[in-house]
Design a protein around this motif. Structure first.
Motif, PDB file in Angstrom:
ATOM      1  N   ILE A  14       0.843  -1.206   0.000  1.00 11.93           N
ATOM      2  CA  ILE A  14       0.000   0.000   0.000  1.00 11.93           C
ATOM      3  C   ILE A  14       0.875   1.252   0.000  1.00 11.93           C
ATOM      4  CG2 ILE A  14      -1.635   1.358   1.376  1.00 11.93           C
ATOM      5  CD1 ILE A  14      -2.977  -1.330   2.128  1.00 11.93           C
ATOM      6  N   ILE A  18       0.733   4.097  -2.870  1.00  6.04           N
ATOM      7  CA  ILE A  18       0.474   5.516  -2.599  1.00  6.04           C
ATOM      8  C   ILE A  18       1.579   6.383  -3.196  1.00  6.04           C
ATOM      9  CG2 ILE A  18       0.338   7.267  -0.776  1.00  6.04           C
ATOM     10  CD1 ILE A  18      -1.109   5.100   0.928  1.00  6.04           C
ATOM     11  N   PHE A  55      -1.526   3.056   9.582  1.00  6.13           N
ATOM     12  CA  PHE A  55      -2.586   2.150   9.151  1.00  6.13           C
ATOM     13  C   PHE A  55      -3.651   2.006  10.232  1.00  6.13           C
ATOM     14  CE2 PHE A  55       0.861   1.295   6.376  1.00  6.13           C
ATOM     15  CZ  PHE A  55       0.268   0.960   5.165  1.00  6.13           C
ATOM     16  N   VAL A  81      -3.997   5.402   6.408  1.00 11.40           N
ATOM     17  CA  VAL A  81      -4.648   4.463   5.496  1.00 11.40           C
ATOM     18  C   VAL A  81      -5.724   3.746   6.303  1.00 11.40           C
ATOM     19  CG1 VAL A  81      -4.344   2.407   4.065  1.00 11.40           C
ATOM     20  CG2 VAL A  81      -2.561   4.185   4.115  1.00 11.40           C
ATOM     21  N   TYR A 141      -9.227   1.017   0.274  1.00 10.48           N
ATOM     22  CA  TYR A 141      -8.928   1.753   1.500  1.00 10.48           C
ATOM     23  C   TYR A 141      -9.208   3.232   1.282  1.00 10.48           C
ATOM     24  CZ  TYR A 141      -4.480   2.381  -1.016  1.00 10.48           C
ATOM     25  OH  TYR A 141      -3.517   2.655  -1.970  1.00 10.48           O
ATOM     26  N   MET A 143      -8.197   7.203   2.711  1.00  9.66           N
ATOM     27  CA  MET A 143      -7.021   7.868   3.275  1.00  9.66           C
ATOM     28  C   MET A 143      -7.459   9.165   3.943  1.00  9.66           C
ATOM     29  SD  MET A 143      -4.021   7.367   0.408  1.00  9.66           S
ATOM     30  CE  MET A 143      -4.998   7.839  -1.028  1.00  9.66           C
TER      31      MET A 143
END
Length: 195
Positions: A14, A18, A55, A81, A141, A143
Motif C-alpha cells: 500500500i 500511494i 494504518f 490508510v 482503503y 485515506m
C-alpha cells in the motif's frame, strides 16, 4: 518517510502504491492547474522524507486523534490508510468536516491542524489523471491526510496568485472546501474577530 516498520507485506504494498499514485497523479505538470502539478509540494515532501503513513484496521479513530494531538513538525503530511473505512463517502467526508470544526474549536488544544480525506467511492476528479493509474493492491482503503492548517492555507494563497485555481474553481465544485479552510485559518489567526 519512516518506512522501516511494517506489520504486513500488504502495508508495504500500500505504501508503494500511494507513492506511485502520487508520482503518477499529483507530481506532474497539469494544464488544469496553470501548468503546475496538482500537488506542487508532494515531490519535495516525499524526497525530504516528510511524509508518514499509518494504518487503521478498526472502527476506532485513535490513530487519527493521536496524530492530531501529538503533531510532529518535522513532518509535512501524515497519511492514515483506513482499511476499516466508513462505506458511505458522504458520511466519511462529513465526519472529517466535523473534525476540522472540533480542531478549530480547540478540542485537541493545537488548532493549527487540517484534515481531509480520499474515499475509494468518491466521484472521479477530471482534473487529475488517476483513471490511467494501474492499482497495485486489490484491497480498497480510504485515506485521511493530516497537515498543518497554516501551511496548507498559506501555500494555497501563494498558488492562487499564480493562477493555480482558476480553471479548477470554475469547473469543479471545490469552492466550498476552500472557503471553509480559509475561514478556519482566519479563526486560527484572528480568533472570532471579523478581520
Amino acid at each position: 518517510m519512516n518506512m522501516m516498520f511494517f506489520n504486513t507485506g500488504k502495508e508495504r504494498e500500500i505504501c508503494q502504491e500511494i507513492m506511485a499514485w502520487s508520482d503518477h497523479t499529483l507530481q506532474k505538470p497539469n494544464p488544469y492547474y496553470n501548468g503546475l502539478p496538482p500537488c506542487p509540494y508532494a515531490k519535495k515532501a516525499w524526497e525530504e522524507q516528510k511524509v508518514a503513513i499509518l494504518f487503521k484496521y478498526e472502527d476506532s479513530f485513535q490513530a487519527l486523534y493521536s496524530t492530531i494531538s501529538q503533531w510532529e513538525d518535522e513532518l509535512d503530511l501524515v497519511i492514515i490508510v483506513d482499511l476499516a473505512f466508513e462505506k458511505d463517502p458522504d458520511r466519511f467526508h462529513h465526519f472529517l468536516d466535523g473534525l476540522n470544526g472540533a480542531i478549530s474549536d480547540g478540542i485537541f488544544l493545537d488548532r493549527d491542524i487540517w484534515v481531509m480525506g480520499f474515499h475509494p467511492h468518491d466521484e472521479a476528479n477530471d482534473f487529475i489523471d488517476d483513471q490511467s493509474f494501474m492499482q497495485m493492491v486489490d484491497d480498497e482503503y480510504a485515506m485521511v491526510f493530516v497537515q498543518r492548517l497554516s501551511e496548507v492555507q498559506e501555500s494555497a494563497d501563494k498558488l492562487a496568485e499564480k493562477g493555480y485555481y482558476d480553471n479548477y474553481l470554475e469547473e469543479y465544485d471545490a469552492e466550498e472546501i476552500f472557503h471553509k479552510r480559509a475561514e478556519l485559518y482566519r479563526r486560527l489567526k484572528n480568533g472570532d474577530e471579523t478581520t
